[in-house]
Scaffold this motif. Structure first.
Motif, PDB file in Angstrom:
ATOM      1  N   ASP A   1      -1.156  -7.144   9.618  1.00  0.00           N
ATOM      2  CA  ASP A   1      -2.023  -6.924   8.458  1.00  0.00           C
ATOM      3  C   ASP A   1      -3.449  -6.631   8.901  1.00  0.00           C
ATOM      4  O   ASP A   1      -3.723  -6.462  10.100  1.00  0.00           O
ATOM      5  N   THR A   2      -4.356  -6.573   7.946  1.00  0.00           N
ATOM      6  CA  THR A   2      -5.747  -6.198   8.244  1.00  0.00           C
ATOM      7  C   THR A   2      -6.452  -7.215   9.131  1.00  0.00           C
ATOM      8  O   THR A   2      -7.455  -6.889   9.761  1.00  0.00           O
ATOM      9  N   GLU A   3      -5.959  -8.435   9.191  1.00  0.00           N
ATOM     10  CA  GLU A   3      -6.564  -9.469  10.022  1.00  0.00           C
ATOM     11  C   GLU A   3      -5.910  -9.559  11.396  1.00  0.00           C
ATOM     12  O   GLU A   3      -6.228 -10.447  12.182  1.00  0.00           O
ATOM     13  N   GLY A   4      -4.987  -8.639  11.675  1.00  0.00           N
ATOM     14  CA  GLY A   4      -4.308  -8.650  12.964  1.00  0.00           C
ATOM     15  C   GLY A   4      -3.207  -9.676  13.074  1.00  0.00           C
ATOM     16  O   GLY A   4      -2.734  -9.975  14.183  1.00  0.00           O
TER      17      GLY A   4
ATOM     18  N   THR B   1       2.203  -0.739  10.136  1.00  0.00           N
ATOM     19  CA  THR B   1       0.950  -1.429  10.437  1.00  0.00           C
ATOM     20  C   THR B   1      -0.245  -0.560  10.072  1.00  0.00           C
ATOM     21  O   THR B   1      -1.223  -1.046   9.493  1.00  0.00           O
ATOM     22  N   ALA B   2      -0.158   0.732  10.367  1.00  0.00           N
ATOM     23  CA  ALA B   2      -1.245   1.643  10.001  1.00  0.00           C
ATOM     24  C   ALA B   2      -1.445   1.687   8.502  1.00  0.00           C
ATOM     25  O   ALA B   2      -2.576   1.710   7.993  1.00  0.00           O
TER      26      ALA B   2
ATOM     27  N   PRO C   1       0.812  -1.217   0.000  1.00  0.00           N
ATOM     28  CA  PRO C   1       0.000   0.000   0.000  1.00  0.00           C
ATOM     29  C   PRO C   1       0.845   1.268   0.000  1.00  0.00           C
ATOM     30  O   PRO C   1       2.045   1.241   0.287  1.00  0.00           O
TER      31      PRO C   1
ATOM     32  N   MET D   1      -0.619  -0.728   6.358  1.00  0.00           N
ATOM     33  CA  MET D   1      -1.125  -2.033   5.921  1.00  0.00           C
ATOM     34  C   MET D   1      -2.607  -2.186   6.197  1.00  0.00           C
ATOM     35  O   MET D   1      -3.340  -2.807   5.410  1.00  0.00           O
ATOM     36  N   THR D   2      -3.065  -1.649   7.309  1.00  0.00           N
ATOM     37  CA  THR D   2      -4.454  -1.852   7.707  1.00  0.00           C
ATOM     38  C   THR D   2      -5.410  -0.790   7.189  1.00  0.00           C
ATOM     39  O   THR D   2      -6.615  -0.896   7.375  1.00  0.00           O
ATOM     40  N   SER D   3      -4.881   0.222   6.502  1.00  0.00           N
ATOM     41  CA  SER D   3      -5.740   1.292   5.998  1.00  0.00           C
ATOM     42  C   SER D   3      -6.209   1.059   4.577  1.00  0.00           C
ATOM     43  O   SER D   3      -7.047   1.775   4.050  1.00  0.00           O
ATOM     44  N   ARG D   4      -5.651   0.029   3.890  1.00  0.00           N
ATOM     45  CA  ARG D   4      -6.027  -0.183   2.501  1.00  0.00           C
ATOM     46  C   ARG D   4      -7.322  -0.971   2.392  1.00  0.00           C
ATOM     47  O   ARG D   4      -7.764  -1.630   3.299  1.00  0.00           O
TER      48      ARG D   4
END
Length: 289
Positions: free
Chosen positions: A245-248, A283-284, A79, A286-289
């Motif tokens: 990632d988005t799944e923690g 991490t922010a 991202p 990766m998880t914002s996309r």
């Protein structure tokens, strides 16, 4: 109908890549062979080569998908903001930094940034190493118990207690910190400078691999809690922290490489703080996309 391609083997490679690029989920060797109407042996041979290059990856169910090295060619694998965060980390510390994907059996380098004072010696995007102690220590405390147990079991007999203690320390502090062996600090700087001066594009691949392995073997002693808290000036190889990632899931690792023969406690604390700040920023992203 006869195959009129000027290079049928090349066309089959293109077809395999095209199929996996368009697929919504991993495809088995049998599925690839059936869809492309090629022999399973041919599909297997192609996939082995692509897997070796990091262009495809195999999941636990033996399905294949596009890998990070190929996805990274189009800069679409990661991202927005990843490169900027790594660049900021290198500017803050003066050291080289990498972001890697951590899979069950291997670590794959996705991004590399060289620092103004210290490059990341000889490590190209797509470089992969087996996931065995101490590689992956920064993410292992947050992985499934079965994966942790396999990682610990694969450590050499003399390192298993160290590996277990290291995971507890990493979980408590969020970062793994490594040093060279006591008598090898000078050799570490020499190898790092040699690789940095020659660069990955100038060093023959087999020689670069051997040199990287030697460098890794000299730089992978984990620090203990008492050593990290000591006021003594100490050598420092590298630091690593998990990126989620988005799944923690702790699916990635950011690594900083001071490769220094002597660091004071304030310097080590700053390297740790910078690495943890970068891990949170990554991490922010990766998880914002």
């Amino acid at each position: 109908m006869p195959d009129r391609s000027p290079s049928p083997p090349t066309r089959r490679v293109v077809e395999v890549i095209s199929l996996l690029t368009a697929a919504a989920e991993p495809i088995s060797v049998a599925g690839i062979a059936d869809r492309l109407d090629i022999a399973r042996a041919t599909a297997t041979a192609i996939l082995v080569e692509l897997d070796s290059a990091g262009w495809v990856v195999r999941d636990p169910n033996r399905g294949y998908a596009i890998g990070p090295a190929l996805a990274g060619l189009g800069n679409s694998a990661l991202p927005h903001g990843i490169g900027e965060t790594l660049t900021a980390l290198t500017a803050r510390t003066g050291c080289g930094a990498t972001l890697s994907r951590i899979e069950p059996h291997r670590l794959t380098v996705l991004e590399v940034r060289h620092g103004p004072a210290r490059v990341v010696p000889g490590i190209p995007v797509g470089h992969r190493i087996p996931l065995q102690f101490p590689a992956g220590a920064s993410v292992m405390p947050w992985r499934a118990a079965a994966e942790q147990n396999a990682w610990l079991a694969a450590a050499p007999d003399g390192d298993r207690r160290t590996a277990s203690t290291l995971l507890a320390l990493v979980r408590a502090r969020g970062v793994a910190v490594f040093r060279p062996l006591a008598d090898d600090a000078g050799m570490v700087e020499l190898l790092a400078d040699l690789l940095g001066a020659m660069g990955p594009e100038l060093l023959k691949p087999h020689l670069r691999t051997r040199t990287l392995r030697q460098l890794a073997s000299l730089t992978s002693r984990p620090y203990t809690k008492s050593e990290l808290d000591s006021d003594t000036t100490l050598p420092l190889s590298y630091l690593a922290a998990p990126v989620f990632d988005t799944e923690g899931t702790a699916a990635y690792e950011v690594q900083l490489g001071p490769l220094s023969t002597a660091t004071t406690k304030p310097e080590r604390d700053e390297y740790i703080a910078a690495t943890l700040d970068a891990a949170r920023a990554l991490t922010a992203a990766m998880t914002s996309r």
